[in-house]
Structure formats: C-alpha cells, structure tokens
Design a protein around this motif. Structure first.
Motif, PDB file in Angstrom:
ATOM      1  N   UNK A  41       0.847  -1.199   0.000  1.00 26.50           N
ATOM      2  CA  UNK A  41       0.000   0.000   0.000  1.00 26.50           C
ATOM      3  C   UNK A  41       0.877   1.241   0.000  1.00 26.50           C
ATOM      4  N   UNK A  42       1.977   1.214   0.755  1.00 31.22           N
ATOM      5  CA  UNK A  42       2.867   2.368   0.825  1.00 31.22           C
ATOM      6  C   UNK A  42       3.427   2.715  -0.560  1.00 31.22           C
ATOM      7  N   UNK A  43       3.841   1.676  -1.290  1.00 35.33           N
ATOM      8  CA  UNK A  43       4.416   1.908  -2.613  1.00 35.33           C
ATOM      9  C   UNK A  43       3.372   2.472  -3.571  1.00 35.33           C
ATOM     10  N   UNK A  44       2.179   1.929  -3.528  1.00 31.06           N
ATOM     11  CA  UNK A  44       1.103   2.394  -4.407  1.00 31.06           C
ATOM     12  C   UNK A  44       0.766   3.848  -4.116  1.00 31.06           C
ATOM     13  N   UNK A  45       0.685   4.188  -2.846  1.00 27.95           N
ATOM     14  CA  UNK A  45       0.332   5.552  -2.465  1.00 27.95           C
ATOM     15  C   UNK A  45       1.437   6.544  -2.837  1.00 27.95           C
ATOM     16  N   UNK A  46       2.690   6.136  -2.680  1.00 31.62           N
ATOM     17  CA  UNK A  46       3.801   7.021  -3.046  1.00 31.62           C
ATOM     18  C   UNK A  46       3.814   7.282  -4.546  1.00 31.62           C
ATOM     19  N   UNK A  47       3.621   6.230  -5.340  1.00 29.74           N
ATOM     20  CA  UNK A  47       3.584   6.400  -6.794  1.00 29.74           C
ATOM     21  C   UNK A  47       2.417   7.273  -7.210  1.00 29.74           C
ATOM     22  N   UNK A  48       1.280   7.115  -6.525  1.00 25.28           N
ATOM     23  CA  UNK A  48       0.109   7.943  -6.824  1.00 25.28           C
ATOM     24  C   UNK A  48       0.378   9.404  -6.488  1.00 25.28           C
ATOM     25  N   UNK A  49       1.127   9.628  -5.408  1.00 26.84           N
ATOM     26  CA  UNK A  49       1.452  10.993  -5.012  1.00 26.84           C
ATOM     27  C   UNK A  49       2.299  11.678  -6.088  1.00 26.84           C
ATOM     28  N   UNK A  50       3.272  10.960  -6.625  1.00 28.61           N
ATOM     29  CA  UNK A  50       4.108  11.517  -7.697  1.00 28.61           C
ATOM     30  C   UNK A  50       3.270  11.783  -8.945  1.00 28.61           C
ATOM     31  N   UNK A  51       2.372  10.859  -9.280  1.00 28.21           N
ATOM     32  CA  UNK A  51       1.500  11.061 -10.450  1.00 28.21           C
ATOM     33  C   UNK A  51       0.636  12.309 -10.289  1.00 28.21           C
ATOM     34  N   UNK A  52       0.160  12.548  -9.071  1.00 25.63           N
ATOM     35  CA  UNK A  52      -0.687  13.718  -8.817  1.00 25.63           C
ATOM     36  C   UNK A  52       0.077  15.022  -8.980  1.00 25.63           C
ATOM     37  N   UNK A  53       1.407  14.964  -8.849  1.00 28.13           N
ATOM     38  CA  UNK A  53       2.230  16.170  -8.958  1.00 28.13           C
ATOM     39  C   UNK A  53       2.704  16.454 -10.379  1.00 28.13           C
ATOM     40  N   UNK A  54       2.457  15.537 -11.311  1.00 25.68           N
ATOM     41  CA  UNK A  54       3.029  15.658 -12.654  1.00 25.68           C
ATOM     42  C   UNK A  54       2.690  16.982 -13.333  1.00 25.68           C
TER      43      UNK A  54
END
Length: 369
Positions: free
Chosen positions: A27-40
């Motif tokens: 879950x941590x990895x998924x959320x971190x990747x999602x956070x980066x995607x949201x910042x694109x």
C-alpha cells in the motif's frame, strides 16, 4: 419500483490497494507512486519555469521522464520506510534506498541523472512549499545528493587524468587525427596511399611493410576497437572521426569525457580478449586463459589452471597461453595494467574497465552459442 443497488467494489479491481498489496505491491508503494503522479502537472509547469527556452512539449517530456524516475525510487523508499509521505522523508532510509537502487543499476546507465533528478524534485517541493518535515531534513537530503555528485565529479576527473596519461590515449588520439574527415581503408589505389599510411603509422605500424591481403595486425585491431567504442564512426570501409566525441575525449573532466575515455579503454580490453572477433573454440580458449590472467592480476589469487587446461583441451591451452601472456604485456604497454618483472597488477581505478571488457566478450560468446 425500487432500483437495485450496485455491488460494492471495495474488495476488487486492479486499483484496490489491498488487492495490489496481496499481489506483491505494498500500500505504501502504491500511495507514493500515486502521489508523484498527482504532482506531474504542477511539476511540468515548474520545469518550464526553470528552463524558459523549453517548449511546452519539451518541458512535458523532461518532466515526464524525471517523474517516472522519481516515482520508481519513491515506491522503493515507501516500502523501506513503511511510509508514503514524500514530503517528510527519513534521510537514512532514503540513502539506503538509493544505495540499493544503484546496486541494481545496469552498467550501461550512469548514476548521475538519478541524483540530479532528485535534487530538482526537492527544489520543486521547497519552491512550492510542500515540505512537511523538519527543514534540516530537507537540507540534509540535498547535501547528501550534492556530496555524492561531487564525489562522482572527482572520480570522473581522476579517471580522465589517469587514462589520458596512457599510451593507449596517445595512439587513439593520433589515430582519430589521422582519420579526420574520413579515410577509406579499403581503397588501395595510389591516390589513397598517403592517407592510409598516416592511419597505419598512427597506430604504430609501418605502412611500407603492411600486407593489405593478410590478417589485420593486432596493433591495428586494438586501436581500431578502442576508437570505434569512443570517437570513430564507420560507413562501410570508410572510417572518420566524430568531432564532438573527439573534443570530449581530449578535453574536459566531466562525466561525458570520463565515459568516452572509459569506453575507449574497454574497447581495447575487448580486442585483447578476442583479437579476431570470432567465436571458434580457439578464440574462446584465448579469452578464458587471458581472463584468468587478468583476474589473477586483480585479486592476486591463481585460478584453477589445471581445470582450465582440461576445459580448453591441453593442446589448445598450450597454444594460447603464450599468446595470452603476450596480450598481458600489450595491455601493460598501453597502460591499462601494470607489470613488475613477472608480476602483473591492476590499479583499482581501472578494475571496472577490465571487468567491463571481460563482460562484453563473455556476452559475445554466450550469444553466439
């Protein structure tokens, strides 16, 4: 009429973190990747602000590549830190994550862009006032990245100085200058004699005694291989020097120059390990015996010579052993290894060069099977 309720999907679907975690992604990895995607989107705008000469397309492309890299390592960090908050990162865990990532990085990829990309990301986070942790932690992260980049730069400058002090560099430089705008090495007409002679002389051969119908002399193979890996382009039998690569080769202490000089040396090592660029049993035996001598020079430990002799076949082994020893003398003459009496050694700064050459030839034989 009462409408039917849709079945809930909270426990199904590819986007469900719990299901993804069960398949190996936390879950941590998924959320971190999602956070980066949201910042694109905002990161793309920020990149365009930093480099005004970029078109919108160039800014988007650069930001996209950097976001992909950041997202990959951010996911690894989140796994290790058990936290997906990339605005309050643990300095030690981030350092350990980077070290593990670099340990798995292919030799063909330079590590510097990873550090510069993360530095830019932290600058972005700071500019946009997104950082949530202690200010000293953000500063420590930046200092760690900058110190590592400075270390790379010092290593690059040292490698440049070391390799430019070798006979190999002197001959590759002369070879590149002799080729200039192009020499057709397959043209044996009278008009082509002078430029061909200049090239042969540059690699230490006598144009007067050179036999164009015989096999290429080892001295030519060694410099040809070093040149093609660094500064020389070919089109059929025409060889010419890449002017941009040549400038990097002879000047500069940065990563680009160090990489070209490194490739130059690797090309020379490859040609010593497989001078005929062929895949016969004898060629492979030569490679195996010379590899053993190089490993011994690097580690100081003798390999299993009797086992190697059995594997190669006694007759072939006895034939190639003197040739392999001659190749060791040649590598020493070019400055890639050292010789003291009958003892060979390798400067620790050049061990990666020797290792890369061995790997390239090993792959060559494996792919030929």
């Amino acid at each position: 009429m009462a409408s039917k309720k849709r079945q809930g999907k909270k426990n199904s679907g590819a986007g469900n973190p719990a299901k993804a975690a069960a398949r190996g992604r936390s879950v941590f990895k998924i959320q971190a990747e999602a956070q980066i995607d949201a910042l694109r989107g905002d990161y793309t705008v920020w990149v365009a602000e930093q480099v005004p000469v970029f078109t919108a397309e160039q800014a988007s492309q650069a930001a996209g590549m950097q976001s992909d890299l950041i997202g990959q390592i951010a996911g690894e960090y989140a796994d290790n830190a058990r936290s997906s908050n990339l605005f309050d990162m643990d300095v030690d865990v981030f350092g350990e994550t980077l070290a593990m990532h670099l340990g798995n990085l292919p030799e063909s990829l330079a590590p510097e862009p990873i550090f510069t990309t993360w530095l830019e990301y932290f600058n972005f986070v700071d500019d946009r006032k997104l950082w949530q942790g202690p200010a000293e932690n953000l500063e420590a992260l930046r200092e760690m990245l900058e110190d590592t980049l400075n270390g790379f730069a010092e290593g690059d400058a040292e490698l440049c100085e070391l390799l430019r002090g070798t006979k190999l560099f002197t001959q590759v430089k002369a070879y590149a200058e002799a080729l200039a705008d192009g020499v057709d090495m397959g043209d044996f007409s009278e008009a082509a004699q002078a430029p061909r002679a200049k090239v042969l002389n540059a690699v230490g051969l006598d144009a007067e005694t050179f036999d164009p119908n015989g096999p290429a002399p080892l001295a030519f193979n060694y410099i040809w291989s070093a040149g093609r890996m660094s500064v020389v382009e070919s089109e059929g039998s025409v060889l010419r020097t890449d002017p941009d690569a040549y400038e990097l080769l002879i000047a500069g202490e940065e990563a680009g120059s160090a990489q070209l000089l490194f490739e130059m040396a690797v090309g020379c090592v490859q040609a010593h390990l497989n001078p005929t660029f062929d895949v016969t049993l004898r060629d492979e035996a030569h490679y195996l015996v010379l590899r053993n001598l190089l490993v011994t020079a690097s580690t100081g430990r003798e390999g299993d010579l009797e086992g190697l002799r059995r594997n190669c076949g006694p007759k072939i082994y006895d034939e190639v052993l003197p040739e392999a020893r001659t190749a060791m003398d040649s590598l020493a003459d070019y400055g890639l290894i050292s010789k003291d009496g009958e003892h060979y050694s390798i400067d620790e700064r050049l061990v990666p060069v020797i290792s890369a050459g061995i790997t390239e030839v090993e792959v060559f034989f494996e792919e030929a099977e």
